[in-house]
Write a protein that holds these residues in place. Structure first.
Motif, short mmCIF file in Angstrom:
data_model
loop_
_atom_site.label_atom_id
_atom_site.label_comp_id
_atom_site.label_asym_id
_atom_site.label_seq_id
_atom_site.Cartn_x
_atom_site.Cartn_y
_atom_site.Cartn_z
N THR A 11 0.86 -1.18 0.00
CA THR A 11 0.00 0.00 0.00
C THR A 11 0.90 1.23 0.00
O THR A 11 1.94 1.25 0.66
CB THR A 11 -0.93 0.05 1.23
OG1 THR A 11 -0.15 0.03 2.41
CG2 THR A 11 -1.89 -1.11 1.24
N THR A 41 -9.61 12.18 -9.38
CA THR A 41 -9.53 10.76 -9.70
C THR A 41 -8.09 10.40 -10.00
O THR A 41 -7.38 11.14 -10.69
CB THR A 41 -10.40 10.45 -10.94
OG1 THR A 41 -11.73 10.91 -10.69
CG2 THR A 41 -10.43 8.96 -11.24
N THR A 43 -5.79 7.22 -11.64
CA THR A 43 -5.94 6.05 -12.50
C THR A 43 -4.64 5.27 -12.54
O THR A 43 -3.56 5.86 -12.68
CB THR A 43 -6.34 6.49 -13.93
OG1 THR A 43 -7.59 7.18 -13.85
CG2 THR A 43 -6.46 5.31 -14.86
N GLN A 60 -7.77 1.20 -13.87
CA GLN A 60 -8.55 1.20 -12.63
C GLN A 60 -8.60 2.63 -12.11
O GLN A 60 -7.55 3.26 -11.94
CB GLN A 60 -7.90 0.26 -11.61
CG GLN A 60 -7.85 -1.18 -12.10
CD GLN A 60 -7.21 -2.07 -11.07
OE1 GLN A 60 -7.72 -2.23 -9.97
NE2 GLN A 60 -6.07 -2.65 -11.42
N HIS A 61 -9.80 3.13 -11.87
CA HIS A 61 -10.01 4.52 -11.46
C HIS A 61 -10.46 4.56 -10.00
O HIS A 61 -11.34 3.79 -9.61
CB HIS A 61 -11.06 5.18 -12.34
CG HIS A 61 -10.81 5.00 -13.81
ND1 HIS A 61 -9.88 5.74 -14.49
CD2 HIS A 61 -11.35 4.15 -14.70
CE1 HIS A 61 -9.88 5.35 -15.77
NE2 HIS A 61 -10.76 4.38 -15.91
N PHE A 62 -9.89 5.48 -9.24
CA PHE A 62 -10.21 5.61 -7.83
C PHE A 62 -10.40 7.08 -7.48
O PHE A 62 -9.73 7.95 -8.04
CB PHE A 62 -9.09 5.03 -6.96
CG PHE A 62 -8.78 3.61 -7.26
CD1 PHE A 62 -9.53 2.58 -6.71
CD2 PHE A 62 -7.75 3.29 -8.13
CE1 PHE A 62 -9.25 1.25 -7.01
CE2 PHE A 62 -7.46 1.96 -8.44
CZ PHE A 62 -8.21 0.95 -7.88
N THR A 63 -11.29 7.36 -6.53
CA THR A 63 -11.51 8.72 -6.07
C THR A 63 -10.49 9.06 -4.99
O THR A 63 -10.35 8.33 -4.01
CB THR A 63 -12.94 8.87 -5.51
OG1 THR A 63 -13.87 8.54 -6.55
CG2 THR A 63 -13.19 10.29 -5.04
N TYR A 76 -4.29 9.64 -2.34
CA TYR A 76 -5.00 8.37 -2.45
C TYR A 76 -4.09 7.29 -1.88
O TYR A 76 -2.90 7.21 -2.24
CB TYR A 76 -5.33 8.05 -3.92
CG TYR A 76 -5.92 6.66 -4.06
CD1 TYR A 76 -7.21 6.40 -3.64
CD2 TYR A 76 -5.16 5.62 -4.56
CE1 TYR A 76 -7.74 5.12 -3.72
CE2 TYR A 76 -5.69 4.34 -4.65
CZ TYR A 76 -6.97 4.09 -4.23
OH TYR A 76 -7.50 2.83 -4.30
N ASN A 78 -3.66 3.33 -1.87
CA ASN A 78 -4.18 2.16 -2.59
C ASN A 78 -4.35 0.95 -1.69
O ASN A 78 -3.68 0.82 -0.66
CB ASN A 78 -3.28 1.81 -3.78
CG ASN A 78 -1.93 1.28 -3.37
OD1 ASN A 78 -1.01 2.07 -3.15
ND2 ASN A 78 -1.77 -0.04 -3.30
N LEU A 82 -4.35 -3.79 -5.43
CA LEU A 82 -4.13 -3.04 -6.68
C LEU A 82 -2.95 -3.58 -7.46
O LEU A 82 -3.07 -3.94 -8.62
CB LEU A 82 -3.93 -1.54 -6.38
CG LEU A 82 -3.60 -0.68 -7.61
CD1 LEU A 82 -4.71 -0.73 -8.65
CD2 LEU A 82 -3.31 0.75 -7.19
#
Length: 119
Positions: A11, A41, A43, A60-63, A76, A78, A82
Motif C-alpha cells: 500500500t 480521480t 488512474t 482502474q479509477h479511484f476517487t 490516495y 491504494n 491493486l
C-alpha cells in the motif's frame, strides 16, 4: 536515500502536490489551483510491455481525497490488491471542478516482487 520501491501487494500514499493551472490573464504562468469541491480521480494501469506500449490491463479509477483545496493537494492510499503483478505500471491524475478538467500525463514506475516471500 532512494525512493521506496513499489512492491506487489503493498500500500502506498499517492500525492497530487499541487494541482497547477494557468489563467487567461497569465496563460504562460502556472500556479496552484484551488481544488476545493473538485472531484479528483487517480488512474492506474499495467503496461506489461513497458512504457510507450498500450496498457495490458484495464485502467482502474479511484476517487482521491482533497487534502487542502486552496493548496491544490490531494491523496490516495491504494489497497493491497491493486498491484497484483510486477512490471511497468502507469498512474495519472484527473481533477474536475466547475466544468474545468485538468489531466496529468501518465507517470510510469516499476512494481517488483517482494523478496520477503522468498524461501
Amino acid at each position: 536515500m532512494p525512493a521506496q520501491p513499489v512492491i506487489v501487494g503493498g500500500t502506498y500514499d499517492w500525492f497530487l502536490n499541487p494541482a497547477t493551472i494557468n489563467t487567461e490573464a497569465s496563460p504562460g504562468v502556472f500556479g496552484p489551483w484551488d481544488i476545493t469541491g473538485a472531484t479528483v480521480t487517480v488512474t492506474f494501469a499495467r503496461y506489461g510491455n513497458g512504457q510507450g506500449a498500450p496498457p495490458t490491463s484495464a485502467a482502474q479509477h479511484f476517487t482521491a481525497t482533497v487534502v487542502s483545496g486552496p493548496d491544490g493537494t490531494a491523496r490516495y492510499v491504494n489497497l493491497t490488491t491493486l498491484f497484483d503483478n510486477d512490471g511497468v505500471w502507469g498512474m495519472s491524475w484527473r481533477v474536475s471542478l466547475s466544468g474545468t478538467v485538468l489531466e496529468s500525463e501518465t507517470f510510469f514506475f516499476n512494481v517488483r516482487s517482494s523478496g520477503a516471500a522468498l524461501p
